[in-house]
Design a protein around this motif. Sequence first.
Motif, PDB file in Angstrom:
ATOM      1  N   SER A  21     -11.591   3.662  -0.008  1.00 20.99           N
ATOM      2  CA  SER A  21     -10.587   4.274   0.808  1.00 20.99           C
ATOM      3  C   SER A  21      -9.440   3.395   1.324  1.00 20.99           C
ATOM      4  O   SER A  21      -9.705   2.072   1.033  1.00 20.99           O
ATOM      5  N   SER A  22      -8.305   3.837   1.380  1.00 20.42           N
ATOM      6  CA  SER A  22      -7.092   2.741   1.783  1.00 20.42           C
ATOM      7  C   SER A  22      -6.283   3.535   2.558  1.00 20.42           C
ATOM      8  O   SER A  22      -6.088   4.649   2.826  1.00 20.42           O
ATOM      9  N   ASP A  23      -5.883   2.811   3.709  1.00 17.29           N
ATOM     10  CA  ASP A  23      -4.994   3.300   4.676  1.00 17.29           C
ATOM     11  C   ASP A  23      -3.605   3.009   3.833  1.00 17.29           C
ATOM     12  O   ASP A  23      -2.677   1.941   4.260  1.00 17.29           O
ATOM     13  N   ILE A  24      -3.197   3.955   3.065  1.00 23.01           N
ATOM     14  CA  ILE A  24      -2.044   3.888   2.284  1.00 23.01           C
ATOM     15  C   ILE A  24      -0.758   4.019   3.185  1.00 23.01           C
ATOM     16  O   ILE A  24       0.335   3.219   2.996  1.00 23.01           O
ATOM     17  N   GLY A  25      -0.792   4.457   4.379  1.00 26.39           N
ATOM     18  CA  GLY A  25       0.252   4.503   5.167  1.00 26.39           C
ATOM     19  C   GLY A  25       0.430   3.210   6.059  1.00 26.39           C
ATOM     20  O   GLY A  25       1.167   2.977   6.866  1.00 26.39           O
ATOM     21  N   ASP A  28       1.567  -2.701   5.629  1.00 24.98           N
ATOM     22  CA  ASP A  28       1.692  -3.687   4.558  1.00 24.98           C
ATOM     23  C   ASP A  28       1.615  -3.080   3.213  1.00 24.98           C
ATOM     24  O   ASP A  28       1.863  -3.870   2.112  1.00 24.98           O
ATOM     25  N   VAL A  29       1.411  -1.643   3.070  1.00 26.60           N
ATOM     26  CA  VAL A  29       1.527  -1.037   1.681  1.00 26.60           C
ATOM     27  C   VAL A  29       2.942  -0.503   1.607  1.00 26.60           C
ATOM     28  O   VAL A  29       3.359   0.627   2.012  1.00 26.60           O
ATOM     29  N   ILE A  30       3.564  -1.382   0.606  1.00 29.14           N
ATOM     30  CA  ILE A  30       5.172  -0.991   0.662  1.00 29.14           C
ATOM     31  C   ILE A  30       5.202   0.055  -0.848  1.00 29.14           C
ATOM     32  O   ILE A  30       5.869   0.947  -0.418  1.00 29.14           O
ATOM     33  N   ARG A  33       1.477   3.402  -4.744  1.00 32.16           N
ATOM     34  CA  ARG A  33       0.752   3.424  -6.005  1.00 32.16           C
ATOM     35  C   ARG A  33      -0.183   2.191  -6.289  1.00 32.16           C
ATOM     36  O   ARG A  33      -0.565   1.805  -7.161  1.00 32.16           O
ATOM     37  N   ASP A  34       0.165   1.240  -5.360  1.00 32.61           N
ATOM     38  CA  ASP A  34      -0.482  -0.332  -5.423  1.00 32.61           C
ATOM     39  C   ASP A  34      -1.850  -0.009  -5.144  1.00 32.61           C
ATOM     40  O   ASP A  34      -2.684  -1.042  -5.821  1.00 32.61           O
ATOM     41  N   PRO A  35      -2.295   0.545  -4.125  1.00 32.74           N
ATOM     42  CA  PRO A  35      -3.913   0.180  -3.862  1.00 32.74           C
ATOM     43  C   PRO A  35      -4.946   0.470  -4.943  1.00 32.74           C
ATOM     44  O   PRO A  35      -5.951  -0.457  -4.977  1.00 32.74           O
ATOM     45  N   LEU A  36      -4.850   1.380  -5.424  1.00 36.36           N
ATOM     46  CA  LEU A  36      -5.695   1.621  -6.546  1.00 36.36           C
ATOM     47  C   LEU A  36      -5.790   0.536  -7.898  1.00 36.36           C
ATOM     48  O   LEU A  36      -7.069  -0.143  -8.050  1.00 36.36           O
TER      49      LEU A  36
END
Length: 95
Positions: A21-25, A28-30, A33-36
């Motif tokens: 799970s990722s808080d894509i919003g 610090d998530v610019i 497409r980066d978290p996975l």
Amino acid sequence: MNATAFGRNNPFGSKLNAIFSSDIGHFDVIDTRDPLPEAYELVEDGHITADNFRAFTFANAVRLWGTQNKHFFEGTRVAKEAAAGGAVLNLRRLV
């Protein structure tokens, strides 16, 4: 921390059903497409196996929500894969 769910040092070789799970919003998530790909670095760095990664990003979620509601994934982009995964995980028997 996620790698410890699949760690070789867990008591009795146990594995935790960790779910990606990722808080894509998050601020610090610019690029969303980066978290996975960043999570896949656990495999590249040898902390978990490719099978562990599949469980982490897919199979454990199918197990969690599929056992609660066998129709949970119907109408979604992953419905076919979740149904196939459910068969592999014997979810039909559990629901």
